[in-house]
Design an enzyme around this catalytic site. Structure first.
Site, PDB file in Angstrom:
ATOM      1  N   ALA A 161      -5.334  13.751  13.204  1.00 11.49           N
ATOM      2  CA  ALA A 161      -6.255  14.412  12.275  1.00 11.49           C
ATOM      3  C   ALA A 161      -5.533  14.873  11.014  1.00 11.49           C
ATOM      4  O   ALA A 161      -6.121  14.937   9.942  1.00 11.49           O
ATOM      5  CB  ALA A 161      -6.947  15.584  12.968  1.00 11.49           C
ATOM      6  N   SER A 162      -4.258  15.182  11.137  1.00 13.47           N
ATOM      7  CA  SER A 162      -3.412  15.443   9.970  1.00 13.47           C
ATOM      8  C   SER A 162      -2.832  14.097   9.571  1.00 13.47           C
ATOM      9  O   SER A 162      -1.810  13.659  10.092  1.00 13.47           O
ATOM     10  CB  SER A 162      -2.300  16.432  10.341  1.00 13.47           C
ATOM     11  OG  SER A 162      -1.444  16.633   9.236  1.00 13.47           O
ATOM     12  N   ASN A 171      -0.851   1.503  16.671  1.00 13.24           N
ATOM     13  CA  ASN A 171      -0.925   2.659  15.782  1.00 13.24           C
ATOM     14  C   ASN A 171      -1.593   3.838  16.476  1.00 13.24           C
ATOM     15  O   ASN A 171      -2.467   3.680  17.328  1.00 13.24           O
ATOM     16  CB  ASN A 171      -1.624   2.310  14.463  1.00 13.24           C
ATOM     17  CG  ASN A 171      -3.023   1.761  14.610  1.00 13.24           C
ATOM     18  OD1 ASN A 171      -3.314   1.006  15.526  1.00 13.24           O
ATOM     19  ND2 ASN A 171      -3.905   2.126  13.692  1.00 13.24           N
ATOM     20  N   ILE A 172      -1.112   5.018  16.115  1.00 16.01           N
ATOM     21  CA  ILE A 172      -1.608   6.262  16.678  1.00 16.01           C
ATOM     22  C   ILE A 172      -1.897   7.199  15.517  1.00 16.01           C
ATOM     23  O   ILE A 172      -0.978   7.645  14.827  1.00 16.01           O
ATOM     24  CB  ILE A 172      -0.568   6.900  17.627  1.00 16.01           C
ATOM     25  CG1 ILE A 172      -0.197   5.914  18.738  1.00 16.01           C
ATOM     26  CG2 ILE A 172      -1.090   8.214  18.189  1.00 16.01           C
ATOM     27  CD1 ILE A 172       1.024   6.312  19.529  1.00 16.01           C
ATOM     28  N   GLU A 173      -3.170   7.463  15.276  1.00 18.62           N
ATOM     29  CA  GLU A 173      -3.554   8.321  14.165  1.00 18.62           C
ATOM     30  C   GLU A 173      -3.575   9.779  14.595  1.00 18.62           C
ATOM     31  O   GLU A 173      -3.507  10.100  15.785  1.00 18.62           O
ATOM     32  CB  GLU A 173      -4.927   7.897  13.621  1.00 18.62           C
ATOM     33  CG  GLU A 173      -4.894   6.531  12.981  1.00 18.62           C
ATOM     34  CD  GLU A 173      -6.213   6.074  12.414  1.00 18.62           C
ATOM     35  OE1 GLU A 173      -6.209   5.055  11.702  1.00 18.62           O
ATOM     36  OE2 GLU A 173      -7.262   6.706  12.686  1.00 18.62           O
ATOM     37  N   CYS A 215       3.824  -2.126   6.574  1.00 19.53           N
ATOM     38  CA  CYS A 215       3.893  -1.267   5.393  1.00 19.53           C
ATOM     39  C   CYS A 215       5.364  -1.070   5.001  1.00 19.53           C
ATOM     40  O   CYS A 215       6.275  -1.462   5.738  1.00 19.53           O
ATOM     41  CB  CYS A 215       3.220   0.075   5.675  1.00 19.53           C
ATOM     42  SG  CYS A 215       4.130   1.162   6.805  1.00 19.53           S
ATOM     43  N   GLU A 266       4.352  -0.750  14.355  1.00 22.84           N
ATOM     44  CA  GLU A 266       5.733  -1.232  14.309  1.00 22.84           C
ATOM     45  C   GLU A 266       6.719  -0.104  14.599  1.00 22.84           C
ATOM     46  O   GLU A 266       7.694  -0.300  15.334  1.00 22.84           O
ATOM     47  CB  GLU A 266       6.051  -1.841  12.944  1.00 22.84           C
ATOM     48  CG  GLU A 266       5.135  -2.973  12.540  1.00 22.84           C
ATOM     49  CD  GLU A 266       3.916  -2.522  11.740  1.00 22.84           C
ATOM     50  OE1 GLU A 266       3.493  -3.279  10.862  1.00 22.84           O
ATOM     51  OE2 GLU A 266       3.380  -1.423  11.992  1.00 22.84           O
ATOM     52  N   CYS A 318       7.479   0.811   7.587  1.00 24.00           N
ATOM     53  CA  CYS A 318       7.773   0.014   8.774  1.00 24.00           C
ATOM     54  C   CYS A 318       8.769  -1.092   8.480  1.00 24.00           C
ATOM     55  O   CYS A 318       9.567  -1.454   9.343  1.00 24.00           O
ATOM     56  CB  CYS A 318       6.488  -0.546   9.363  1.00 24.00           C
ATOM     57  SG  CYS A 318       5.549   0.758  10.199  1.00 24.00           S
ATOM     58  N   CYS A 372       2.616   4.188  12.780  1.00 22.29           N
ATOM     59  CA  CYS A 372       2.280   2.769  12.696  1.00 22.29           C
ATOM     60  C   CYS A 372       2.716   2.050  13.970  1.00 22.29           C
ATOM     61  O   CYS A 372       3.651   2.479  14.658  1.00 22.29           O
ATOM     62  CB  CYS A 372       2.970   2.125  11.495  1.00 22.29           C
ATOM     63  SG  CYS A 372       2.446   2.779   9.903  1.00 22.29           S
TER      64      CYS A 372
END
Length: 134
Positions: free
Chosen positions: A46-47, A42-44, A87, A55, A90, A53
């Site tokens: 700030a927005s 997963n790569i988050e 989720c 997957e 995904c 995700c």
């Protein structure tokens, strides 16, 4: 590739997670009929709505490399003790790749001490996919 190998690949992928906001590192590993494995984490952002995700990252990598079939199994790991499932978004992304190859992959939902195995079609019954457009 064994289930344990696929789970290990997913756990390894989670180590590369960029999750500074949730601190919820997720790893995914896609196992294909030819023995190849594609991983993602997963790569988050700030927005928050722009987060990716694990997957979806793995499927994107596979598709970018021209992989369009043979998806047999998916392992998904997270930091908690309970098994983690993909989720809804995904599940749909995995379904697209699976339908392109006519497969119904087993999803390994991995927790600290338990692995739940469930078919994608059971996680996403009556799925919308490429065949729905014809």
């Amino acid at each position: 590739m064994t289930d344990d190998d696929l789970i290990a690949a997913a756990r390894d992928a989670s180590r590369h997670s960029y999750s500074p906001y949730s601190n919820f590192a997720v790893g995914a590993a896609l196992g294909f009929a030819d023995g190849s494995v594609v991983t993602g984490t997963n790569i988050e952002n700030a927005s928050y709505g722009l987060a990716l995700c694990a997957e979806a990252v793995a499927v994107s990598k596979a598709m970018a490399d021209g992989v369009r079939g043979g998806l047999e199994a998916v392992a998904v790991t997270g930091p908690g003790t309970d098994p983690i499932t993909p989720c809804g978004r995904c599940r749909q992304v995995l379904n697209e790749l699976a339908q392109l190859g006519g497969t119904d992959p087993e999803i390994l939902c991995v927790g600290a001490e338990e692995v739940r195995k469930i078919r994608l079609s059971d996680l996403l019954p009556h799925a919308f996919g490429p065949a729905s457009l014809t």
